[in-house]
Design a protein around this motif. Structure first.
Motif, mmCIF file in Angstrom:
data_model
loop_
_atom_site.group_PDB
_atom_site.id
_atom_site.type_symbol
_atom_site.label_atom_id
_atom_site.label_comp_id
_atom_site.label_asym_id
_atom_site.label_seq_id
_atom_site.Cartn_x
_atom_site.Cartn_y
_atom_site.Cartn_z
ATOM 1 N N TYR A 66 0.839 -1.199 0.000
ATOM 2 C CA TYR A 66 0.000 0.000 0.000
ATOM 3 C C TYR A 66 0.877 1.253 0.000
ATOM 4 N N ALA A 67 1.960 1.231 0.768
ATOM 5 C CA ALA A 67 2.883 2.370 0.806
ATOM 6 C C ALA A 67 3.504 2.605 -0.568
ATOM 7 N N GLN A 68 3.861 1.528 -1.246
ATOM 8 C CA GLN A 68 4.461 1.662 -2.577
ATOM 9 C C GLN A 68 3.494 2.320 -3.556
ATOM 10 N N CYS A 77 1.475 12.797 -8.964
ATOM 11 C CA CYS A 77 1.013 14.131 -8.574
ATOM 12 C C CYS A 77 2.125 15.163 -8.711
ATOM 13 N N LEU A 78 3.358 14.773 -8.385
ATOM 14 C CA LEU A 78 4.484 15.697 -8.586
ATOM 15 C C LEU A 78 4.640 16.039 -10.056
ATOM 16 N N ILE A 79 4.583 15.024 -10.892
ATOM 17 C CA ILE A 79 4.755 15.225 -12.334
ATOM 18 C C ILE A 79 3.686 16.151 -12.891
ATOM 19 N N THR A 80 2.475 16.039 -12.358
ATOM 20 C CA THR A 80 1.366 16.861 -12.851
ATOM 21 C C THR A 80 1.203 18.154 -12.057
ATOM 22 N N ALA A 81 2.174 18.443 -11.191
ATOM 23 C CA ALA A 81 2.209 19.672 -10.389
ATOM 24 C C ALA A 81 1.028 19.802 -9.433
ATOM 25 N N ASN A 82 0.503 18.677 -8.984
ATOM 26 C CA ASN A 82 -0.541 18.682 -7.970
ATOM 27 C C ASN A 82 0.161 18.486 -6.625
ATOM 28 N N ILE A 83 0.749 19.551 -6.145
ATOM 29 C CA ILE A 83 1.640 19.507 -4.995
ATOM 30 C C ILE A 83 0.924 19.051 -3.721
ATOM 31 N N SER A 84 -0.269 19.565 -3.476
ATOM 32 C CA SER A 84 -0.954 19.199 -2.235
ATOM 33 C C SER A 84 -1.285 17.707 -2.202
ATOM 34 N N GLN A 85 -1.705 17.151 -3.338
ATOM 35 C CA GLN A 85 -1.986 15.710 -3.383
ATOM 36 C C GLN A 85 -0.706 14.895 -3.279
ATOM 37 N N ALA A 86 0.371 15.375 -3.899
ATOM 38 C CA ALA A 86 1.659 14.668 -3.794
ATOM 39 C C ALA A 86 2.066 14.583 -2.329
ATOM 40 N N LYS A 87 1.942 15.693 -1.643
ATOM 41 C CA LYS A 87 2.303 15.743 -0.220
ATOM 42 C C LYS A 87 1.475 14.737 0.578
ATOM 43 N N THR A 88 0.181 14.677 0.305
ATOM 44 C CA THR A 88 -0.701 13.747 1.009
ATOM 45 C C THR A 88 -0.277 12.300 0.773
ATOM 46 N N HIS A 89 -0.016 11.939 -0.476
ATOM 47 C CA HIS A 89 0.374 10.559 -0.788
ATOM 48 C C HIS A 89 1.738 10.217 -0.191
ATOM 49 N N PHE A 90 2.692 11.127 -0.283
ATOM 50 C CA PHE A 90 4.013 10.865 0.292
ATOM 51 C C PHE A 90 3.935 10.722 1.808
ATOM 52 N N LYS A 91 3.124 11.548 2.458
ATOM 53 C CA LYS A 91 2.992 11.445 3.913
ATOM 54 C C LYS A 91 2.387 10.100 4.310
ATOM 55 N N LYS A 92 1.360 9.643 3.566
ATOM 56 C CA LYS A 92 0.772 8.331 3.858
ATOM 57 C C LYS A 92 1.812 7.230 3.693
ATOM 58 N N ALA A 93 2.561 7.301 2.602
ATOM 59 C CA ALA A 93 3.582 6.280 2.342
ATOM 60 C C ALA A 93 4.639 6.292 3.444
ATOM 61 N N LYS A 95 4.481 7.377 6.527
ATOM 62 C CA LYS A 95 3.943 6.912 7.811
ATOM 63 C C LYS A 95 3.972 5.388 7.865
ATOM 64 N N ILE A 96 3.582 4.761 6.777
ATOM 65 C CA ILE A 96 3.600 3.295 6.724
ATOM 66 C C ILE A 96 5.038 2.793 6.788
ATOM 67 N N TYR A 97 5.923 3.391 5.992
ATOM 68 C CA TYR A 97 7.327 2.965 6.021
ATOM 69 C C TYR A 97 7.902 3.101 7.437
ATOM 70 N N GLU A 98 7.611 4.215 8.094
ATOM 71 C CA GLU A 98 8.139 4.427 9.442
ATOM 72 C C GLU A 98 7.626 3.378 10.429
ATOM 73 N N ASP A 99 6.362 3.000 10.300
ATOM 74 C CA ASP A 99 5.786 2.010 11.210
ATOM 75 C C ASP A 99 6.257 0.591 10.886
ATOM 76 N N VAL A 100 6.155 0.218 9.620
ATOM 77 C CA VAL A 100 6.480 -1.155 9.230
ATOM 78 C C VAL A 100 7.986 -1.415 9.292
ATOM 79 N N ILE A 108 14.303 3.577 6.119
ATOM 80 C CA ILE A 108 13.409 4.737 6.222
ATOM 81 C C ILE A 108 14.123 5.974 5.682
ATOM 82 N N GLU A 109 15.368 6.154 6.071
ATOM 83 C CA GLU A 109 16.132 7.307 5.592
ATOM 84 C C GLU A 109 16.308 7.252 4.079
#
Length: 136
Positions: A66-68, A77-93, A95-100, A108-109
């Motif tokens: 799911y993180a992938q 979203c980055l490619i299409t310059a939808n910055i706010s959505q890119a940020k949302t998807h990266f944050k979700k990813a 968070k999962i990487y940090e937990d798993v 993680i780094e």
């Protein structure tokens, strides 16, 4: 490989209920990347959203698959310059990487570094904003 061949392959995976297999996840990610390169990011996002729902239904929305997919959606979203959505998807990813991957701080780094390397395409401000959430 042509778009129609990919499309037929995805259709067959769906028809035989094989969309959630280890092999189909990278196939669909690659298909989404192809669609994005062919200037069809909305179709790419649709394929990834469908995949994310399947992963959520068959496994959970807190697993590496799911993180992938979240990360792939962030890239589109980055490619299409939808910055706010890119940020949302990266944050979700992330968070999962940090937990798993809690016991693997180097991995993680690496994920944070991958995002940092993508972000100059759209500006340093986005990278700082995403990485600021790391410290919260």
């Amino acid at each position: 490989m042509q778009k129609n061949t990919w499309k037929k392959g995805i259709f067959l995976l769906e028809q035989y209920q094989l969309l959630y297999t280890n092999d189909s996840i990278p196939q669909i990610n690659n298909y989404a990347a192809l669609l994005t390169e062919m200037q069809e990011p909305e179709w790419a996002m649709s394929a990834l959203q469908k995949l994310a729902q399947i992963i959520k239904d068959y496994n959970s929305d807190h697993c590496l698959d799911y993180a992938q997919v979240q990360e792939s959606m962030g890239n589109i979203c980055l490619i299409t310059a939808n910055i706010s959505q890119a940020k949302t998807h990266f944050k979700k990813a992330m968070k999962i990487y940090e937990d798993v991957l809690a016991d693997e701080p180097d991995l993680i780094e690496e994920k944070y570094q991958e995002i940092r390397e993508l972000c100059p395409q759209v500006g340093i401000a986005l990278a700082k904003n995403i990485l600021a959430s790391k410290n919260k």
